[in-house]
Design a protein around this motif. Structure first.
Motif, mmCIF file in Angstrom:
data_model
loop_
_atom_site.group_PDB
_atom_site.id
_atom_site.type_symbol
_atom_site.label_atom_id
_atom_site.label_comp_id
_atom_site.label_asym_id
_atom_site.label_seq_id
_atom_site.Cartn_x
_atom_site.Cartn_y
_atom_site.Cartn_z
ATOM 1 N N UNK A 107 42.271 38.282 34.812
ATOM 2 C CA UNK A 107 41.945 37.892 33.437
ATOM 3 C C UNK A 107 41.984 36.370 33.291
ATOM 4 N N UNK A 113 38.844 34.861 34.833
ATOM 5 C CA UNK A 113 37.626 35.005 34.017
ATOM 6 C C UNK A 113 37.688 34.069 32.810
ATOM 7 N N UNK A 160 36.858 30.655 33.996
ATOM 8 C CA UNK A 160 35.469 30.465 34.445
ATOM 9 C C UNK A 160 34.440 30.520 33.317
ATOM 10 N N UNK A 161 34.729 31.306 32.311
ATOM 11 C CA UNK A 161 33.720 31.691 31.316
ATOM 12 C C UNK A 161 32.858 30.529 30.832
ATOM 13 N N UNK A 162 33.487 29.397 30.550
ATOM 14 C CA UNK A 162 32.734 28.325 29.912
ATOM 15 C C UNK A 162 32.205 27.281 30.890
ATOM 16 N N UNK A 163 32.388 27.529 32.178
ATOM 17 C CA UNK A 163 31.792 26.635 33.163
ATOM 18 C C UNK A 163 32.422 25.263 33.214
ATOM 19 N N UNK A 211 36.966 24.924 37.646
ATOM 20 C CA UNK A 211 36.775 25.571 38.950
ATOM 21 C C UNK A 211 38.131 25.951 39.536
ATOM 22 N N UNK A 253 31.588 31.564 20.281
ATOM 23 C CA UNK A 253 30.482 31.317 21.202
ATOM 24 C C UNK A 253 29.176 32.003 20.790
ATOM 25 N N UNK A 272 38.449 38.607 26.599
ATOM 26 C CA UNK A 272 38.308 37.500 27.553
ATOM 27 C C UNK A 272 37.949 36.211 26.838
ATOM 28 N N UNK A 273 37.075 36.303 25.836
ATOM 29 C CA UNK A 273 36.690 35.122 25.081
ATOM 30 C C UNK A 273 37.913 34.505 24.377
ATOM 31 N N UNK A 281 27.139 31.745 30.449
ATOM 32 C CA UNK A 281 28.463 32.375 30.408
ATOM 33 C C UNK A 281 28.459 33.684 31.176
ATOM 34 N N UNK A 337 28.650 32.836 34.809
ATOM 35 C CA UNK A 337 29.915 32.239 35.258
ATOM 36 C C UNK A 337 31.102 33.204 35.245
ATOM 37 N N UNK A 338 31.058 34.141 34.301
ATOM 38 C CA UNK A 338 32.246 34.927 33.973
ATOM 39 C C UNK A 338 33.014 35.431 35.188
ATOM 40 N N UNK A 375 30.410 40.185 28.343
ATOM 41 C CA UNK A 375 30.743 41.025 29.487
ATOM 42 C C UNK A 375 29.574 41.961 29.834
#
Lengths: 383, 383, 383, 383
Positions: free
Chosen positions: A21, A24, A27-30, A33, A312, A322-323, B24, B27-28, B323
Motif C-alpha cells: 500500500x 502504491x 508511486x501514484x503521482x509520479x 521513486x 485528483x 490508495x488516493x 496515474x 504509475x500506480x 485502480x
C-alpha cells in the motif's frame, strides 16, 4: 525540471499488505521513486522482494542498519531522500531513530511506537534532528475528511457536543489456532500492550481529533478478548470526556462478523452534525435541525480549497483508499522536498506528525490502563 | 530482476484531465515509467508539460511524428515500449497508425476513432503489424464488473432477458456560451458525428456487452440537443434489440443536473438479476426471485478468481476509478511485456481490444443514423 | 360531532390483495366505516368475506346490482356514502356506472376502465351525475411526491428537460403454467389490451405527469412477452416526447428477477433534478449543478404545506404504502363529505380524478398501438 | 360473524402525538373500534377530543376514574374490552391499576411506570387480576425485527458476542427556554428519574433484548445534560456486560442535530452479524465472514413464519411505523378476544408484557444509579 524524490523502505517484503500500500501511495503521482530497501529481517526475502520491485541489487540491504550506513555514503541526489517504515510496531522506534539520526527524513506507519516512552523519545529525536517525520494515519488523507475538518473550523456545526467514532472489523473472528499464532498483532512482544485499540482504535481516535481538534481529558475503556487463547483484546468500547465538556464514544472491534473496514465518524454540534464512512469516502453527510440533509461530494466546485487540493478526479469518478494514502505521501513529499533542498518547510502542511503519534500512544496507554483496572475513568497521561 | 516498461504519451499536456488519469493508472503499480511524450500540438506547451513530469527534455517532442521517428532510433530497452494516446478523438487514428506502423505498441483512449471507416482501417493495421492495441474502456477494469461477467458466464443469472445501462452526467448543462465553444466534444470536426453517445453512451454499450456478451442487432435512438447553439446531441435514449431476443435500454445524458458519473448497469436474467454502479464500485448487488438479495463486495474470499486478480486491497478498503483504469494498463502491460520480449501473448488477457473499438464505432454509427432518420429501428452495420 | 363516512365495497373478497389494501387505507384514520359490500361475483364467497369483516349480513350482497338497488332504498345517513371498486379491470366501468347513476360517490382502482372508449363514457357519466369519482393512483398520495410536485411548480428545478420513470417488478417471472392461467392480468378479456403497461406502466406515467404537469405528445413503445404462452406483454420500454420539447423514458417490467415494487422517478430541469423511490418513500433527493445534494425528508418543518397536510408522523418514523393510499381516501372523503352534505366541494382537492383516468387509458392505447405497429412514434389520441 | 373489539382511551387528547398513533394502530386492521375515552385531565379538552373522534358524548369522560366506574356498569359486549393508556409516564400506574382492578384489559405506552417500585407493583396486579396487559414497545412489532429474533433463535448468528443499539434524536436540541418548560419529559415529576434513557434508551434496550434474549448483568452509564437549565439528561451512553459474557453498547441522544428516529441495532455473533434500522424497516442486513452480505426484505416467501404473520403487503410495498405499532395491537387483540370470551390465551402471543416493563424500569434504575455515582459499573437490581 522538477526532481523526483528517492524513497527507501524498511519492511514491506513479499506478502506484506501494508508495504504494498505504501508503495502504491508513493508511486501514484509520479513524484517518488523507490530506489532502496531492507524489505525483511530475512536477508534472502529482502533480496527477492527487491528483485520483484526492479530495484538495483546493490541497494537492497540485509538489514536496516546496513541501509542507513550505506545510503549515507552515497552523494546527495543519489542517496534516498527519505525512508518509509512499514514493519511491525516494535521495530518502528529503532528504525526511525537510526534513520533520523543518520540524516534521513522518515515516513512511518502507525501506531507510532511500541509504547508511550518510545513515542516521547522519538519526538525528542525528531525535534533535535530537524528532519521531517510523517505518520501514516491515512484516513485523514481523504478529501472529505479534510472537508469535515473545515466545516468544524468554520463553525458550520456550532459548538461540538459529541463525537462517535467506530472501526468495526471481522477479520480476527474466524481464524484457526494456527493462523492465530501467525498474527503478530496478537503478540504483545510485537504489537505492544493492545491489539484492537492499538491497531484500529487509534485510527478512530485520530480521525475524531483531526476533524474536531478536541483533546481527550479522560476515558473509560471496556476491553474484551472474545477468542480464547489470545493475550490481547480483540474488541474495545470506550466512553470519553473531552476537555471542555464534549462527550465521545469509540467502538473498535476485530471480531465483528462480516464487517470489513468501515471506519466511520459522526460529529454532533449545536448547529449541525456530520457523518463520514470510509467505505463510501466520497460523500460527507451533514444533518441540520431545520433544513434538508446535505450530501457534500468530493470533486465539486463547492467544496473547500483544502479538499480540492487533495483531489485528483472530477466528482462521480470515485477516489478511494490508495488516493487518500497517497495524499499523506504527497504532503510529506512537499516537506521533504523543502528539507532536502535546504528551504524552509511550507507552513500549510497537512499530514500527521510525531505529535499526533505521541497523542495516539497516550490514548492507547490510557485505554489499556482503564481496561486493566476494570474500566475506571482514567486521565490521559501527561506527555 | 524484472524490467519496468517504458511508456510514451501523445496528448495529455497541462490541464488535460484524461492524460493525468492515464499517467496515474500507469504509475500506480510501479511497473511502468513515463519516459517520453508529445504532450501537446503546441510545442511549447509540450515542453512545459514534459518539465512538469521530470522527463528528459530530449525526449519531449514537438509533434507525434517527431516522436515516432526519434524513438524508433533509440536502442531496444531504451526506446519506449508503447505509446499512450490521450488526444481528442479525431487525432486517435493518425497517431495510432503512425506508432503501430513505426513498431510500437499502443494504448488508446476511447471512442477509438473519428468514424467507423477509421476504426475498420485501424483494425487492419493492428492485425497486420501484430502489435498490442488496448482501448481504455476503463469501467471494465473494475473487479466487480469482472465478477458480474463471471456470474453471467457461469449461468448464475440464467438466460439474459434485459439489460439497462445508464450514464447520466450534468457537466454540459450549466455552461456559458464561451465555455461551450471550448468544449471540443461539441465540435463535430473533433468529436465525430456524436457527442453524448460517442463519449459516454459507448461506455454504457461497452459495459453491457462486456458483462453479457450480447451483441446488438438493431436499435432505435432518440437524440436531443437541449442547449441551443450546439451541433451535436447532449442527450440520447436508445431502445435495443439484441441478437437472440434479449432487450436493452441505454440512457446517456450530459445535461442531467447534478449527476456526476454514475455509470450503472442492470442485467436481468431468468434466474437472477445484477446491478452495479460505478459511484459505489466495490459492491455488486444480485437479486433473486426467491432468496435474499446478495451484496458481493470486492476483496472477499468468495469472489471469483478474475475479480481477485484485479484487486489490490482487502475488502472494505475501497478501490476506485484509478485502480480500475490501472487494471487496463496492467493487462496491457502483460501483453506488451510479452510482445517486446518476443514471447507469445498470454491467452487469458482481459482488456478492451481493437475489436471492441470497432463495435463501439458501429454502435455510434447506427445510433446517429437512427436518430437522424427520426428514431427508426436501425440494424448494426456490418463490420 | 363529526360523522364517520359509510363505505361499501365491490370486489375485495377473501384473498384479494388490493381489496384488503383499500380497506386498511379507509380505516386508518378512523373516519370511514365499511358497512356493506358485494365482495365477490361468487355469492357464497361474498357472504363469507362479509362475515370475516364483521359486516351486517343484510348488507352483504350477492351482486353489485343488488347492492346498488338495496342501498339506494336505505335512508340517507344509513346508506353508504360511497362505494369502493376493487374488481378486475373489465368490471370497473359497469360497476362505476351503476353506482354513479344510482346516486353514489365512487372510489375506483386503476387502470380506470377496460379501454379508452369506456373511460370517455365514464367521464361523461361523472360529469352528468356530479358525483365524486376518485381513482386510486396511490403513489401520488405519498407526501414526498407532493413535495416533488411543489418543487416543480415553484420553479426550483427550472424548465423541465427530461423525465425518467420506472416500475420494475419480478413477480411474473417465476410462475408455473398453472399459476400463469390464474393471473387475470394476463387475460385480455379481463385486463384489456395491455398487461405490464396497463397495470404498472400507468403508475409510472401518472407519477411523472402528477409531478411535472407535462403532457405526452407522442411515444414509441417496445413491448416484449418474455414468458411463452402469454397473450399480453410482460415488459415495456417507452421513449416519450412531451408537449413543449421535454423528453421522457418509461420502463416497466414484470419479469425483472428480484425486483419488488420500486416505482421511481427522476425529473431533470435546467436548475436542478429530483429523484424519488417508493421503496424509500420518506426521502426526496434533489441534485444541483453547483451545490451539495439535498435530501428532503417527510415530516420536517421545512417541507411544503401540501406535504405536511398528508403527513401523520414526525420525521424519522417512517410512513409508507398504506398511509399514502389512505391519503387518497382522506382527500376523497373530504370531497364526499361535502357532496353528501350538499356543500360545495373544496377547491384544493388533491386526488386523481376521472380526467387522470382518461389520460391513463389514452396512454395505454397509444402505447399498445405503437408496440403493435413495430414501435413507431404514435401521437396520443384525442380525448 | 366475528366481533370487533371495543377500545377506550385514557389520554391522547387534541395535539397529543402518541395518542393519535395508538388510534391509527388500533383502527388499521378494522378489528377494533374506539368507543370511549377520558382524553385529557382537562374535562373540556376531553369533551372536544371525543367530538373530534365521533365518539358518543355519553362515553367521553371527565376523568379516568369516572370512566372505569361508568364503563364497568355497561353490559358485556357494550362496555369497552380494553383501555389504551397514552398519558405521561407518572399517570400510567394509577390508571393501569384502576382499569385492571376494575376488570379491564390494558394496553399501555412505555416506559411502563414512573419508577421500579410501581413496575413491580403493577406486575403483581396483572398477575392477581389475570387481565391482559400489553406494553407498546412498538419497534418489536416490525416484521424484520421478528425475523432478526428468529435468526438468533435458529442459531444463524452462532453465539452472540456483542450488541450495539442506538437511538439518536435531535428534537430536544434546538428548543427555546419557553418550549423547554412545556416538554413534560424533562420534568422529573412526570417523566421519572431519566429523560433520554427512560424515553428512548429503553427502546434500544428492549430491542436488543427482544432480538437476542440476552439479559444485562451490569452496566456503566454516562449521562450528560447538554442544554442548560434541564433537570434530566438529554444524552446517555452505556457500556453493558450481559449475563454469559456478551458485551453491549447503548447510545441514546436527544440532542443530536438532524437525527430523527433512526433506532438501530447491530448484533454480532460467532457466525454472522445482523443490522436493522427503523428508518429503513423493511430490510434486514446479515453479514458473514466468508459469504456475500444478504438483505432480507419483508414480504418475501423466504422470511420466517413469524415475520410473515405480521405482514400486510407484498414485498416492495413498504410497511412502516404505524403497521408495526398495529402489530402490537393485533397481538394484544388476540389475547383480549380470548380473555373476554373466557377462553385460554393463545400460547404463541408475541407482544411486550408487564415483565418486559419491569425489566425496562430496572434498566432505567440501574442506568440512573450508575450515572449518578460517576459512571461506575452497576448491577441490574433484583426484581
Amino acid at each position: 525540471m522538477s526532481r523526483r524524490l528517492k524513497m527507501g523502505m524498511v519492511g514491506g517484503g513479499r506478502d506484506a499488505f501494508i508495504g504494498a500500500v505504501h508503495r502504491m501511495a508513493a508511486w501514484l503521482d509520479g513524484k517518488i521513486d523507490l530506489v532502496a530497501g531492507a524489505f525483511s529481517s530475512n536477508p534472502e526475502k529482502s533480496r527477492l522482494s527487491g528483485s520483484d520491485l526492479s530495484i538495483d541489487p546493490k541497494r537492497v540491504y540485509a538489514s536496516y542498519q546496513a541501509m542507513v550506513e550505506e545510503e549515507a555514503k552515497l552523494p546527495a541526489g543519489e542517496r534516498i531522500d527519505f525512508v518509509s517504515i512499514v514493519t511491525p510496531n516494535h521495530v518502528h522506534f529503532p528504525v526511525a531513530k537510526a534513520f533520523l539520526e543518520g540524516g534521513f527524513n522518515v515516513v512511518c506507519d502507525k501506531p507510532m511506537t511500541f509504547n508511550l516512552e518510545e513515542a516521547i523519545a522519538l519526538r525528542d529525536i525528531v525535534r533535535k534532528t530537524g528532519k521531517v517525520f510523517a505518520l501514516t494515519h491515512n484516513y485523514t488523507g481523504y478529501p472529505m475528511v479534510k472537508e469535515a475538518r473545515e466545516m468544524v473550523r468554520r463553525g458550520d456545526l456550532g459548538r461540538i457536543l459529541k463525537v462517535v467514532a467506530e472501526y468495526p472489523q471481522g477479520w480476527l473472528l474466524p481464524v484457526s489456532e494456527e493462523q492465530n499464532k501467525e498474527i503478530w498483532r496478537m503478540d504483545p512482544a510485537k504489537s505492544g500492550a493492545s491489539c484492537c485499540i492499538g491497531d484500529i482504535g487509534t485510527h478512530a481516535e485520530n480521525l475524531g481529533r483531526y476533524i474536531t481538534g478536541l483533546e481527550i481529558e479522560e476515558l473509560c475503556a471496556d476491553f474484551t478478548t472474545f477468542v480464547e487463547g489470545r493475550q490481547l483484546e480483540d474488541d474495545g468500547s470506550l466512553l470519553i470526556h473531552y476537555q471542555g465538556g464534549a462527550r465521545g464514544v469509540i467502538l473498535a472491534s476485530q471480531i465483528s462478523a462480516g464487517e470489513e473496514n468501515d471506519v466511520n465518524v459522526r460529529v454532533y454540534g449545536t448547529k449541525a452534525s456530520l457523518e463520514w464512512h470510509q467505505e463510501q469516502p466520497n460523500e460527507l453527510t451533514v444533518k441540520y435541525p431545520d433544513a434538508p440533509r446535505r450530501s457534500f461530494r468530493r470533486g465539486n466546485p463547492y467544496v473547500s480549497d483544502i479538499a480540492k487540493r487533495f483531489t485528483r478526479l472530477p466528482s462521480g469518478h470515485p477516489e478511494a483508499f490508495i488516493e487518500a494514502f497517497a495524499n499523506i505521501y504527497l504532503e510529506a513529499a512537499r516537506a521533504i522536498e523543502a528539507e532536502v533542498s535546504g528551504q524552509q518547510l511550507p507552513n500549510d502542511l497537512d499530514f500527521p506528525t510525531v505529535d499526533d503519534g505521541v497523542k495516539g500512544m497516550a490514548f492507547i496507554t490510557a485505554a489499556v490502563q482503564s481496561a486493566k483496572s476494570g474500566c475506571v475513568w482514567t486521565k490521559m497521561p501527561k506527555t
